[in-house]
Design a protein around this motif. Structure first.
Motif, PDB file in Angstrom:
ATOM      1  N   GLN A 295      -0.023  30.455 -46.340  1.00  0.00           N
ATOM      2  CA  GLN A 295      -1.326  30.051 -46.825  1.00  0.00           C
ATOM      3  C   GLN A 295      -1.425  30.737 -48.149  1.00  0.00           C
ATOM      4  OE1 GLN A 295      -4.169  30.806 -43.691  1.00  0.00           O
ATOM      5  NE2 GLN A 295      -4.359  28.608 -43.332  1.00  0.00           N
ATOM      6  N   HIS A 296      -1.158  32.158 -48.163  1.00  0.00           N
ATOM      7  CA  HIS A 296      -1.282  32.826 -49.325  1.00  0.00           C
ATOM      8  C   HIS A 296      -0.338  32.417 -50.634  1.00  0.00           C
ATOM      9  CE1 HIS A 296      -4.030  35.464 -47.191  1.00  0.00           C
ATOM     10  NE2 HIS A 296      -3.125  36.173 -46.407  1.00  0.00           N
ATOM     11  N   LYS A 297       0.821  32.065 -50.138  1.00  0.00           N
ATOM     12  CA  LYS A 297       1.724  31.313 -50.967  1.00  0.00           C
ATOM     13  C   LYS A 297       1.018  30.083 -51.790  1.00  0.00           C
ATOM     14  CE  LYS A 297       5.727  33.941 -49.555  1.00  0.00           C
ATOM     15  NZ  LYS A 297       7.022  33.651 -48.850  1.00  0.00           N
ATOM     16  N   ASN A 298       0.598  29.439 -50.550  1.00  0.00           N
ATOM     17  CA  ASN A 298       0.190  28.084 -51.167  1.00  0.00           C
ATOM     18  C   ASN A 298      -1.148  28.133 -51.955  1.00  0.00           C
ATOM     19  OD1 ASN A 298      -0.253  25.294 -50.512  1.00  0.00           O
ATOM     20  ND2 ASN A 298      -2.178  25.731 -49.781  1.00  0.00           N
ATOM     21  N   MET A 299      -1.993  29.012 -51.800  1.00  0.00           N
ATOM     22  CA  MET A 299      -3.065  29.402 -52.885  1.00  0.00           C
ATOM     23  C   MET A 299      -2.653  29.933 -54.001  1.00  0.00           C
ATOM     24  SD  MET A 299      -6.308  29.227 -53.074  1.00  0.00           S
ATOM     25  CE  MET A 299      -7.323  30.004 -54.204  1.00  0.00           C
ATOM     26  N   ASN A 300      -1.556  30.796 -54.072  1.00  0.00           N
ATOM     27  CA  ASN A 300      -0.877  31.404 -55.421  1.00  0.00           C
ATOM     28  C   ASN A 300      -0.449  30.248 -56.142  1.00  0.00           C
ATOM     29  OD1 ASN A 300      -1.984  33.798 -54.676  1.00  0.00           O
ATOM     30  ND2 ASN A 300       0.132  34.426 -53.690  1.00  0.00           N
TER      31      ASN A 300
ATOM     32  N   GLY B 238     -13.462  29.674 -44.722  1.00  0.00           N
ATOM     33  CA  GLY B 238     -12.366  30.504 -44.987  1.00  0.00           C
ATOM     34  C   GLY B 238     -12.557  30.691 -46.615  1.00  0.00           C
ATOM     35  N   ASN B 239     -12.384  32.015 -47.117  1.00  0.00           N
ATOM     36  CA  ASN B 239     -12.384  32.477 -48.539  1.00  0.00           C
ATOM     37  C   ASN B 239     -11.491  31.361 -49.634  1.00  0.00           C
ATOM     38  OD1 ASN B 239     -14.434  34.215 -47.975  1.00  0.00           O
ATOM     39  ND2 ASN B 239     -12.876  35.607 -47.929  1.00  0.00           N
ATOM     40  N   GLU B 240     -10.259  31.056 -49.044  1.00  0.00           N
ATOM     41  CA  GLU B 240      -9.442  30.329 -49.851  1.00  0.00           C
ATOM     42  C   GLU B 240      -9.827  28.896 -49.882  1.00  0.00           C
ATOM     43  OE1 GLU B 240      -5.523  31.093 -48.286  1.00  0.00           O
ATOM     44  OE2 GLU B 240      -5.266  32.998 -49.248  1.00  0.00           O
ATOM     45  N   ASN B 241     -10.217  28.445 -48.568  1.00  0.00           N
ATOM     46  CA  ASN B 241     -10.725  27.012 -48.697  1.00  0.00           C
ATOM     47  C   ASN B 241     -11.978  26.808 -49.574  1.00  0.00           C
ATOM     48  OD1 ASN B 241      -9.215  27.465 -46.447  1.00  0.00           O
ATOM     49  ND2 ASN B 241      -9.829  25.247 -45.841  1.00  0.00           N
TER      50      ASN B 241
ATOM     51  N   THR C 278     -12.610  28.488 -52.578  1.00  0.00           N
ATOM     52  CA  THR C 278     -11.921  28.552 -53.898  1.00  0.00           C
ATOM     53  C   THR C 278     -11.329  27.251 -54.199  1.00  0.00           C
ATOM     54  OG1 THR C 278     -11.355  30.910 -53.509  1.00  0.00           O
ATOM     55  CG2 THR C 278     -10.277  29.711 -55.345  1.00  0.00           C
ATOM     56  N   MET C 279     -10.727  26.643 -53.025  1.00  0.00           N
ATOM     57  CA  MET C 279     -10.101  25.293 -53.522  1.00  0.00           C
ATOM     58  C   MET C 279     -11.040  24.190 -53.780  1.00  0.00           C
ATOM     59  SD  MET C 279      -6.766  25.174 -50.602  1.00  0.00           S
ATOM     60  CE  MET C 279      -5.484  26.529 -50.683  1.00  0.00           C
ATOM     61  N   PHE C 280     -11.924  24.237 -52.857  1.00  0.00           N
ATOM     62  CA  PHE C 280     -13.079  23.231 -53.038  1.00  0.00           C
ATOM     63  C   PHE C 280     -14.024  23.389 -54.331  1.00  0.00           C
ATOM     64  CE2 PHE C 280     -12.649  22.134 -48.322  1.00  0.00           C
ATOM     65  CZ  PHE C 280     -12.632  21.156 -48.456  1.00  0.00           C
ATOM     66  N   PHE C 281     -13.962  24.806 -54.699  1.00  0.00           N
ATOM     67  CA  PHE C 281     -14.752  25.111 -56.148  1.00  0.00           C
ATOM     68  C   PHE C 281     -13.749  24.394 -57.201  1.00  0.00           C
ATOM     69  CE2 PHE C 281     -15.536  27.752 -59.703  1.00  0.00           C
ATOM     70  CZ  PHE C 281     -16.803  27.664 -59.866  1.00  0.00           C
ATOM     71  N   LEU C 282     -12.433  24.609 -57.008  1.00  0.00           N
ATOM     72  CA  LEU C 282     -11.570  23.836 -58.105  1.00  0.00           C
ATOM     73  C   LEU C 282     -11.674  22.489 -58.062  1.00  0.00           C
ATOM     74  CD1 LEU C 282      -8.790  26.383 -58.057  1.00  0.00           C
ATOM     75  CD2 LEU C 282     -10.206  26.349 -59.836  1.00  0.00           C
ATOM     76  N   LEU C 283     -11.651  21.959 -56.917  1.00  0.00           N
ATOM     77  CA  LEU C 283     -11.883  20.575 -56.684  1.00  0.00           C
ATOM     78  C   LEU C 283     -13.092  19.894 -57.233  1.00  0.00           C
ATOM     79  CD1 LEU C 283     -10.586  17.777 -55.623  1.00  0.00           C
ATOM     80  CD2 LEU C 283     -11.421  18.450 -53.517  1.00  0.00           C
ATOM     81  N   ALA C 284     -13.967  20.467 -56.887  1.00  0.00           N
ATOM     82  CA  ALA C 284     -15.487  19.859 -57.525  1.00  0.00           C
ATOM     83  C   ALA C 284     -15.413  20.305 -59.012  1.00  0.00           C
ATOM     84  CB  ALA C 284     -16.373  20.760 -56.950  1.00  0.00           C
ATOM     85  N   ILE C 285     -14.907  21.035 -59.645  1.00  0.00           N
ATOM     86  CA  ILE C 285     -14.897  21.171 -61.126  1.00  0.00           C
ATOM     87  C   ILE C 285     -14.095  20.071 -61.741  1.00  0.00           C
ATOM     88  CG2 ILE C 285     -13.969  22.754 -63.052  1.00  0.00           C
ATOM     89  CD1 ILE C 285     -14.676  24.939 -61.559  1.00  0.00           C
TER      90      ILE C 285
END
Length: 265
Positions: free
Chosen positions: A32-37, A145-148, A150-157
């Motif tokens: 998951q961490h690698k996926n986020m990176n 989850g914190n990573e989720n 962040t992902m949704f924030f980027l997706l919304a942008i």
């Protein structure tokens, strides 16, 4: 009395299984961490390229600006890619939940049966309680989850940027405007699907402990069931309205109220 050697062998086998499951959980967390990176690296590369192109050619207006260039197709394409990363993240979450639930509901029960009651293998239960506490102290969004988040924030942008380009410029993306629109519609629809999956997974994390499942079941039963006294009173009221031979209950606001046939004091 159980044979001590047999108990020791059984417990060692259970502990080996626990170690294997813990190793899988840690591996999933690392993935998951690698996926986020990897996602952050991809988003940074796309954003940097778009910003450089906008600085060289302009954002909008006449000519080969960013909005009127085929390069802008990277905006909905990035949003679509974020959805894929969200699915991979949720897939790892599901595997973690399965392993943790097995430890909490099967292995822990087997160890307690062999050794007697005690605080064995309580890490998953501790994590489940900590998640509930964080959810109460902060917001429901933390359960994703914190990573989720962040992902949704980027997706919304990227979705917001894509829809802004789509609605404000009829000649966007030059000859690739149809592809731009299809990718934007697809990314928007998949974003709703990704959000639903993340919410379900976040709720499943809170139900890892069997105590949570039992508490939820008791709450549902207590909500559905009502007290017999209330049911009897309601049945008497309904029957009195439909059958004139059944006396209606006395009005509690009237001091001298009494059923027909009763003697007055």
């Amino acid at each position: 009395m159980a044979d001590p050697e047999q108990v020791s062998t059984s417990v060692n086998a259970l502990l080996e299984e626990y170690k294997a499951l813990r190793a899988e959980i840690l591996m999933r967390l690392d993935l998951q961490h690698k996926n986020m990176n990897l996602l952050l690296a991809l988003v940074s590369a796309i954003t940097g390229f778009l910003v450089k192109f906008a600085n060289d050619h302009g954002v909008s207006g006449s000519g080969a600006t960013l909005v009127h260039s085929e390069i802008v197709i990277l905006v909905p394409l990035a949003a679509l890619s974020i959805n894929v990363f969200l699915w991979r993240h949720s897939d790892h979450d599901v595997a973690i939940i399965d392993a943790a639930s097995y430890v909490e509901r099967r292995l822990k029960k087997a160890v307690v049966t062999s050794l007697g009651s005690g605080p064995y293998l309580g890490y998953e239960d501790f994590l489940s309680k900590r998640r509930r506490e964080r959810g109460r102290q902060a917001t429901r969004l933390v359960s994703l989850g914190n990573e989720n988040v962040t992902m949704f924030f980027l997706l919304a942008i990227f979705l917001a940027a894509g829809w802004l380009i789509r609605l404000s410029n009829s000649s966007h993306a030059a000859n690739a405007h149809e592809v731009f629109d299809v990718l934007l519609y697809l990314a928007s629809a998949l974003a709703i699907f990704s959000l639903a999956i993340s919410i379900l997974v976040g709720g499943a994390y809170k139900r890892i402990s069997p105590e949570d499942a039992r508490a939820k079941s008791k709450t549902a039963k207590s909500t559905e069931a009502s007290s017999p006294g209330d049911q009897t009173a309601e049945g008497t009221d309904a029957l009195a309205l439909t059958d004139p031979q059944v006396p209606a209950p006395p009005d509690p606001l009237t001091k001298d109220a009494a059923y027909p046939g009763e003697s007055e004091p």
